[in-house]
Design an enzyme around this catalytic site. Structure first.
Site, PDB file in Angstrom:
ATOM      1  N   SER A  76       0.862  -1.189   0.000  1.00  0.00           N
ATOM      2  CA  SER A  76       0.000   0.000   0.000  1.00  0.00           C
ATOM      3  C   SER A  76       0.895   1.234   0.000  1.00  0.00           C
ATOM      4  O   SER A  76       1.543   1.539   1.008  1.00  0.00           O
ATOM      5  CB  SER A  76      -0.895   0.003   1.248  1.00  0.00           C
ATOM      6  OG  SER A  76      -1.770  -1.090   1.231  1.00  0.00           O
ATOM      7  N   LYS A 132      -7.394   1.641  -2.201  1.00  0.00           N
ATOM      8  CA  LYS A 132      -6.887   1.191  -0.904  1.00  0.00           C
ATOM      9  C   LYS A 132      -6.844   2.353   0.093  1.00  0.00           C
ATOM     10  O   LYS A 132      -7.148   2.176   1.289  1.00  0.00           O
ATOM     11  CB  LYS A 132      -5.497   0.594  -1.061  1.00  0.00           C
ATOM     12  CG  LYS A 132      -4.852   0.127   0.262  1.00  0.00           C
ATOM     13  CD  LYS A 132      -5.698  -0.921   0.984  1.00  0.00           C
ATOM     14  CE  LYS A 132      -5.144  -1.263   2.372  1.00  0.00           C
ATOM     15  NZ  LYS A 132      -3.886  -2.019   2.315  1.00  0.00           N
ATOM     16  N   LYS A 161       0.812   5.596   8.342  1.00  0.00           N
ATOM     17  CA  LYS A 161       1.371   5.863   7.008  1.00  0.00           C
ATOM     18  C   LYS A 161       0.267   5.966   5.959  1.00  0.00           C
ATOM     19  O   LYS A 161       0.250   6.885   5.131  1.00  0.00           O
ATOM     20  CB  LYS A 161       2.363   4.746   6.657  1.00  0.00           C
ATOM     21  CG  LYS A 161       2.974   4.838   5.264  1.00  0.00           C
ATOM     22  CD  LYS A 161       2.245   3.976   4.228  1.00  0.00           C
ATOM     23  CE  LYS A 161       2.300   2.501   4.570  1.00  0.00           C
ATOM     24  NZ  LYS A 161       1.649   1.682   3.510  1.00  0.00           N
TER      25      LYS A 161
END
Length: 294
Positions: free
Chosen positions: A96, A171, A239
């Site tokens: 990701s 995502k 993140k």
């Protein structure tokens, strides 16, 4: 069956690589910490000593590493995939990362005669172990079709969502929704406990109504037990929410609740909870509520 190089054998990558072996593929794995290859080897896979060794002769290169710089290093580093993969190799990045980084890497791959799909996953460690991940895939439709057997071995819901970068964008949206759900579940549990409610019974009835969700099913018990062994670490969700915040700003989109939960995730990380499962957001709610931490 394909020969697959799998780069990144962590909490998610290791069981995914094992499932590819079980599906009949030849899998050569590499991880910076060699000990992480032991489950793959026990399942019948092979451990490589370098990325270059892993990709030699591979039909497909799968990547599952934490962040954009890690993917860039795996692909473009001196020992990287771009310098050692054979022309025509299909690269499937399950990591990701930032959508704009994916787009640039896909262009670079194409210029070197390689093909790259961004295919981030959702479902956490249970989904990786059980081969039931949700996979959102960006890239060329023909490359998506070519990767069908790889995806089938590790996922259940597999959808081509558009050109390069689209998988990463979807995502990011997924991580926004999941973070919000986890935070609200944590707040609900602390609220219920403050009133002395039978929380196990409360969670059961909530799960049968409109409040029910995969987050409630998978994370409520971890919160009730205060068991935060990582399936997906707060540091990684921090993140991901950074990716959401930056991408939303670039698109001129306002995400007020997303901004708040991003700050709460950052607070959890700053308070030393980065290595915990993201259900550990419960600890932040307890801190803000002045309640005893267990």
């Amino acid at each position: 069956m394909s020969t697959i190089a799998f780069i990144g054998l962590g909490i998610m990558g290791s069981p995914m690589a094992v499932n590819l072996v079980r599906a009949g593929h030849r899998v050569v794995g590499y991880n910076r910490t060699p000990d992480r290859a032991k489950d793959l080897v026990a399942a019948g896979g092979v451990a490589a000593e370098s990325i270059a060794d892993a990709v030699a002769g591979a039909d497909v290169v799968a990547i599952m590493v934490p962040d954009s710089p890690d993917v860039q290093a795996v692909l473009t580093g001196e020992d990287g995939v771009f310098g050692h993969a054979e022309p025509g190799t299909l690269i499937v990045d399950f990591s990701s990362i930032r959508p704009d980084v994916t787009v640039r890497l896909a262009e670079q791959a194409h210029g070197q005669g390689l093909r790259l799909l961004d295919a981030p996953v959702s479902g956490g460690e249970p989904g990786a172990v059980n081969g039931t991940l949700s996979i959102m895939v960006g890239g060329a439709a023909e490359d998506f079709d070519a990767a069908a057997a790889v995806f089938a071995a590790v996922g259940k819901t597999i959808v081509h969502v558009g050109p390069s970068g689209s998988g990463q964008t979807v995502k990011a949206a997924n991580q926004l929704i999941v973070a919000g759900n986890i935070e609200l579940l944590a707040e609900a549990i602390v609220f219920l406990e403050a009133y002395g409610v039978d929380t196990a019974a409360a969670v059961r009835v909530l799960g049968g109504g409109l409040a029910g969700s995969a987050v409630l099913d998978q994370k409520a018990q971890k919160m009730l037990d205060r068991s935060f062994a990582p399936g997906f670490r707060i540091a990684l969700h921090h993140k991901d929410l950074g990716i959401v915040t930056a991408a939303a700003r670039e698109a001129g989109v306002v995400t007020p609740l997303g901004g708040l939960v991003a700050q709460l995730m950052a607070s959890a990380r700053a308070n030393g909870d980065g290595g915990l499962d993201h259900s550990g957001l419960l600890k932040g709610v307890e801190r803000l509520s002045g309640r005893n931490l267990n």
